[in-house]
Design a protein around this motif. Structure first.
Motif, PDB file in Angstrom:
ATOM      1  N   ALA A  32       0.908  -1.294  -0.145  1.00 24.20           N
ATOM      2  CA  ALA A  32       0.035   0.580  -0.016  1.00 24.20           C
ATOM      3  C   ALA A  32       0.740   0.949  -0.177  1.00 24.20           C
ATOM      4  CB  ALA A  32      -1.652   0.012   1.257  1.00 24.20           C
ATOM      5  N   ASP A  33       1.710   1.536   0.534  1.00 24.60           N
ATOM      6  CA  ASP A  33       2.739   2.299   0.509  1.00 24.60           C
ATOM      7  C   ASP A  33       3.840   2.539  -0.644  1.00 24.60           C
ATOM      8  OD1 ASP A  33       2.562   2.589   3.503  1.00 24.60           O
ATOM      9  OD2 ASP A  33       3.948   1.732   4.132  1.00 24.60           O
ATOM     10  N   PHE A  34       3.511   1.628  -0.615  1.00 19.25           N
ATOM     11  CA  PHE A  34       4.823   1.697  -2.182  1.00 19.25           C
ATOM     12  C   PHE A  34       3.818   0.653  -3.483  1.00 19.25           C
ATOM     13  CE2 PHE A  34       7.505   1.144   1.533  1.00 19.25           C
ATOM     14  CZ  PHE A  34       8.210   2.692   0.985  1.00 19.25           C
ATOM     15  N   PRO A  35       2.775   1.397  -4.153  1.00 13.95           N
ATOM     16  CA  PRO A  35       1.820   1.063  -5.003  1.00 13.95           C
ATOM     17  C   PRO A  35       3.163   0.051  -5.811  1.00 13.95           C
ATOM     18  CG  PRO A  35       1.417   2.744  -4.969  1.00 13.95           C
ATOM     19  CD  PRO A  35       2.641   3.005  -4.229  1.00 13.95           C
ATOM     20  N   TYR A  36       3.795   0.689  -6.283  1.00 18.64           N
ATOM     21  CA  TYR A  36       4.491   0.488  -7.584  1.00 18.64           C
ATOM     22  C   TYR A  36       5.341  -1.423  -7.583  1.00 18.64           C
ATOM     23  CZ  TYR A  36       7.928   3.035  -4.848  1.00 18.64           C
ATOM     24  OH  TYR A  36       8.300   4.540  -4.270  1.00 18.64           O
ATOM     25  N   LEU A  37       5.667  -1.383  -5.939  1.00 21.54           N
ATOM     26  CA  LEU A  37       5.602  -2.602  -5.693  1.00 21.54           C
ATOM     27  C   LEU A  37       5.350  -3.843  -6.017  1.00 21.54           C
ATOM     28  CD1 LEU A  37       8.485  -2.255  -2.191  1.00 21.54           C
ATOM     29  CD2 LEU A  37       9.029  -2.336  -4.123  1.00 21.54           C
ATOM     30  N   GLU A  38       5.666  -4.901  -6.190  1.00 24.81           N
ATOM     31  CA  GLU A  38       4.892  -6.432  -6.215  1.00 24.81           C
ATOM     32  C   GLU A  38       5.766  -7.139  -5.095  1.00 24.81           C
ATOM     33  OE1 GLU A  38       5.383  -7.706 -10.103  1.00 24.81           O
ATOM     34  OE2 GLU A  38       4.314  -5.760 -10.918  1.00 24.81           O
ATOM     35  N   GLU A  39       4.110  -8.122  -4.813  1.00 25.99           N
ATOM     36  CA  GLU A  39       5.146  -9.207  -3.517  1.00 25.99           C
ATOM     37  C   GLU A  39       6.193 -10.156  -4.186  1.00 25.99           C
ATOM     38  OE1 GLU A  39       2.619 -12.633  -0.885  1.00 25.99           O
ATOM     39  OE2 GLU A  39       1.361 -11.502  -1.857  1.00 25.99           O
ATOM     40  N   PRO A  40       6.345 -10.546  -4.892  1.00 26.38           N
ATOM     41  CA  PRO A  40       7.289 -10.826  -5.584  1.00 26.38           C
ATOM     42  C   PRO A  40       8.687 -10.167  -5.426  1.00 26.38           C
ATOM     43  CG  PRO A  40       6.214 -11.630  -7.066  1.00 26.38           C
ATOM     44  CD  PRO A  40       5.452 -10.755  -5.973  1.00 26.38           C
ATOM     45  N   ASP A  41       9.020  -8.627  -5.806  1.00 21.96           N
ATOM     46  CA  ASP A  41      10.058  -8.070  -4.536  1.00 21.96           C
ATOM     47  C   ASP A  41      10.545  -7.868  -3.046  1.00 21.96           C
ATOM     48  OD1 ASP A  41       9.680  -7.145  -7.853  1.00 21.96           O
ATOM     49  OD2 ASP A  41       8.312  -5.220  -6.645  1.00 21.96           O
ATOM     50  N   ILE A  42       9.431  -8.173  -2.584  1.00 24.85           N
ATOM     51  CA  ILE A  42       9.396  -8.349  -0.711  1.00 24.85           C
ATOM     52  C   ILE A  42      10.187  -9.810  -0.437  1.00 24.85           C
ATOM     53  CG2 ILE A  42       8.002  -8.074   0.800  1.00 24.85           C
ATOM     54  CD1 ILE A  42       6.632  -6.045  -0.452  1.00 24.85           C
ATOM     55  N   ARG A  43       9.901 -10.327  -1.339  1.00 27.11           N
ATOM     56  CA  ARG A  43      10.495 -11.628  -1.018  1.00 27.11           C
ATOM     57  C   ARG A  43      11.675 -11.783  -1.399  1.00 27.11           C
ATOM     58  NH1 ARG A  43       5.572 -13.726  -2.573  1.00 27.11           N
ATOM     59  NH2 ARG A  43       5.855 -14.307  -5.133  1.00 27.11           N
ATOM     60  N   GLU A  44      12.329 -11.499  -3.130  1.00 27.35           N
ATOM     61  CA  GLU A  44      13.383 -11.261  -3.221  1.00 27.35           C
ATOM     62  C   GLU A  44      14.563 -10.275  -2.251  1.00 27.35           C
ATOM     63  OE1 GLU A  44      16.672 -11.963  -5.405  1.00 27.35           O
ATOM     64  OE2 GLU A  44      14.602 -13.014  -5.768  1.00 27.35           O
ATOM     65  N   ALA A  45      13.319  -9.058  -1.802  1.00 27.77           N
ATOM     66  CA  ALA A  45      14.133  -7.740  -0.725  1.00 27.77           C
ATOM     67  C   ALA A  45      14.933  -9.479   0.212  1.00 27.77           C
ATOM     68  CB  ALA A  45      13.407  -7.413  -0.686  1.00 27.77           C
ATOM     69  N   LEU A  46      14.006  -9.790   1.162  1.00 27.76           N
ATOM     70  CA  LEU A  46      14.487 -10.992   1.785  1.00 27.76           C
ATOM     71  C   LEU A  46      15.132 -12.386   1.617  1.00 27.76           C
ATOM     72  CD1 LEU A  46      10.390 -10.680   4.001  1.00 27.76           C
ATOM     73  CD2 LEU A  46      12.909 -10.236   4.555  1.00 27.76           C
ATOM     74  N   ALA A  47      15.132 -12.476   0.981  1.00 29.29           N
ATOM     75  CA  ALA A  47      15.819 -13.525  -0.029  1.00 29.29           C
ATOM     76  C   ALA A  47      17.510 -13.376   0.016  1.00 29.29           C
ATOM     77  CB  ALA A  47      15.333 -14.244  -1.079  1.00 29.29           C
ATOM     78  N   PHE A  48      17.300 -11.798  -0.987  1.00 32.28           N
ATOM     79  CA  PHE A  48      18.388 -11.329  -0.470  1.00 32.28           C
ATOM     80  C   PHE A  48      19.254 -11.173   0.981  1.00 32.28           C
ATOM     81  CE2 PHE A  48      22.278  -7.127  -0.188  1.00 32.28           C
ATOM     82  CZ  PHE A  48      22.273  -8.273  -1.943  1.00 32.28           C
ATOM     83  N   ALA A  49      18.316 -10.354   1.904  1.00 30.87           N
ATOM     84  CA  ALA A  49      19.498  -9.990   2.984  1.00 30.87           C
ATOM     85  C   ALA A  49      19.394 -11.307   3.883  1.00 30.87           C
ATOM     86  CB  ALA A  49      18.014  -9.931   3.919  1.00 30.87           C
TER      87      ALA A  49
END
Length: 66
Positions: A32-49
């Motif tokens: 909701a805060d970043f409407p241009y993000l998609e759920e896979p983007d968040i999963r990828e960020a977590l995988a990277f970290a």
């Protein structure tokens, strides 16, 4: 963003995503805060970290903000 790893070349860093989740924000809050993000983007960020935390090389698909 000083060469920090970013989501798909956007000005949203992996650190911003991980920090927000650690602070209690949910995936739905971030979408909701970043409407241009998609759920896979968040999963990828977590995988990277997770890779960094385990001492592994970050995934090849990672972008850096310039």
């Amino acid at each position: 963003m000083g060469g920090k790893p970013c989501i798909r070349g956007m000005r949203v860093t992996v650190g911003m995503i991980v920090e927000a989740l650690a602070a209690g924000r949910t995936t739905n809050n971030l979408l909701a805060d970043f409407p241009y993000l998609e759920e896979p983007d968040i999963r990828e960020a977590l995988a990277f970290a997770a890779n960094l935390a385990q001492g592994r090389e970050p995934t090849a698909g990672s972008d850096s903000c310039r």
